[in-house]
Design an enzyme around this catalytic site. Structure first.
Site, mmCIF file in Angstrom:
data_model
loop_
_atom_site.group_PDB
_atom_site.id
_atom_site.type_symbol
_atom_site.label_atom_id
_atom_site.label_comp_id
_atom_site.label_asym_id
_atom_site.label_seq_id
_atom_site.Cartn_x
_atom_site.Cartn_y
_atom_site.Cartn_z
ATOM 1 N N HIS A 1 0.888 -1.253 0.148
ATOM 2 C CA HIS A 1 0.086 -0.087 -0.096
ATOM 3 C C HIS A 1 0.877 1.274 -0.050
ATOM 4 C CE1 HIS A 1 -3.495 -2.304 0.173
ATOM 5 N NE2 HIS A 1 -3.208 -2.689 1.410
ATOM 6 N N ALA A 2 0.378 2.311 -0.246
ATOM 7 C CA ALA A 2 1.002 3.499 -0.410
ATOM 8 C C ALA A 2 1.701 3.803 1.202
ATOM 9 C CB ALA A 2 -0.005 4.798 -0.625
ATOM 10 N N GLU A 3 1.231 3.413 2.178
ATOM 11 C CA GLU A 3 2.158 3.550 3.522
ATOM 12 C C GLU A 3 1.435 2.482 4.191
ATOM 13 O OE1 GLU A 3 3.974 5.903 4.113
ATOM 14 O OE2 GLU A 3 3.718 7.533 2.491
ATOM 15 N N THR A 4 2.481 1.864 5.186
ATOM 16 C CA THR A 4 2.122 1.181 6.421
ATOM 17 C C THR A 4 3.020 1.903 7.483
ATOM 18 O OG1 THR A 4 2.260 -0.949 5.101
ATOM 19 C CG2 THR A 4 2.717 -1.123 7.464
#
Length: 268
Positions: free
Chosen positions: A44-47
């Site tokens: 995902h774009a960020e974790t």
């Protein structure tokens, strides 16, 4: 270890921006390479990784990773983390996070979560070579945004924003040459006050679904242009998401909703 995927800046599942959330026990951070591997695995774009803080000025320590690097500021993963902590009964009302961007706060209410982030004021800059070809339209104005160093690109209208099919190779070159984080394309909206899209191929995020941190520059720009503080932005990615913004001096308030769509266990 428990791991969740939360759709942030989303009013229903499978919209907004999905973020991974790992709530850790108190103590040392896990190995940084491991956290980066988890973020790459989720893709995902960020974790986000969050742990109880030992600092006097923060409740929790918070870090964010894209699939390829650690990020200095992320809005949607902060919102997702706050949502997960509130769902577990670990936070209510106002909560503070120690991050690479300083102390950030979030306030949980029935109608959404409000983030208090540092502003990133746009400063006018010449149009970079190749930008018009990369986004298939002639920019009206271009700005570099504060410490985040996004390139804010103002175009003619909402239809132009929605129609952009970027040349990611050229965008990546522009970002590298300018030592930028990403490219925001924006215009005044019809249903919403403004619309935007965000591209960051150099960070492993060709197009980010909804970028809270980009709104720390969109908010002051459109507030000045439209002459009022309380605005609603729509990030017009394929998933789409709504961000309510209020610039306030050197801070910006970003408000949105979140929904947990996956709750599982990490075995490695």
């Amino acid at each position: 270890m428990r791991i969740r995927v939360v759709d942030a800046f989303a009013e229903r599942a499978f919209t907004g921006n999905p973020a991974g959330v790992c709530v850790l026990e108190a103590g040392d951070w896990p190995d940084e390479a491991w956290m980066q591997s988890v973020a790459a695995e989720l893709n995902h774009a960020e974790t986000a990784f969050v742990r109880p803080s030992e600092r006097a000025d923060a409740d929790w320590d918070l870090r964010w990773f894209t699939p390829t690097l650690e990020e200095r500021l992320c809005g949607h993963a902060t919102l997702a983390t706050t949502h997960a902590l509130a769902a577990d009964g670990k936070v209510s009302g106002k909560v503070s996070f120690a991050t690479l961007s300083g102390i950030l706060t979030a306030t949980v209410a029935e109608d959404g979560i409000t983030l208090d982030f540092p502003v990133n004021l746009p400063v006018a800059t010449p149009v970079p070579d190749g930008l018009a070809a990369a986004i298939q339209t002639e920019p009206l104005e271009t700005y570099v945004t504060g410490e985040l160093r996004d390139l804010l690109v103002v175009v003619r209208d909402e239809a132009t924003v929605r129609a952009v099919v970027p040349d990611y190779d050229v965008l990546a070159d522009i970002i590298e040459r300018g030592r930028l984080r990403g490219v925001i394309v924006t215009a005044a909206g019809s249903e919403y006050d403004f619309v935007s899209r965000f591209f960051a191929p150099g960070s492993g995020i060709p197009e980010d679904p909804v970028t809270g941190s980009a709104h720390t520059s969109l908010a002051p720009y459109w507030s000045t242009r439209l002459g009022r503080p309380h605005l609603t932005g729509y990030q017009a990615s394929p998933r789409g998401g709504v961000v309510h913004v209020v610039p306030s001096g050197d801070r910006v308030h970003l408000k949105g909703q979140a929904i947990t769509v996956l709750d599982g266990e990490l075995y490695v």
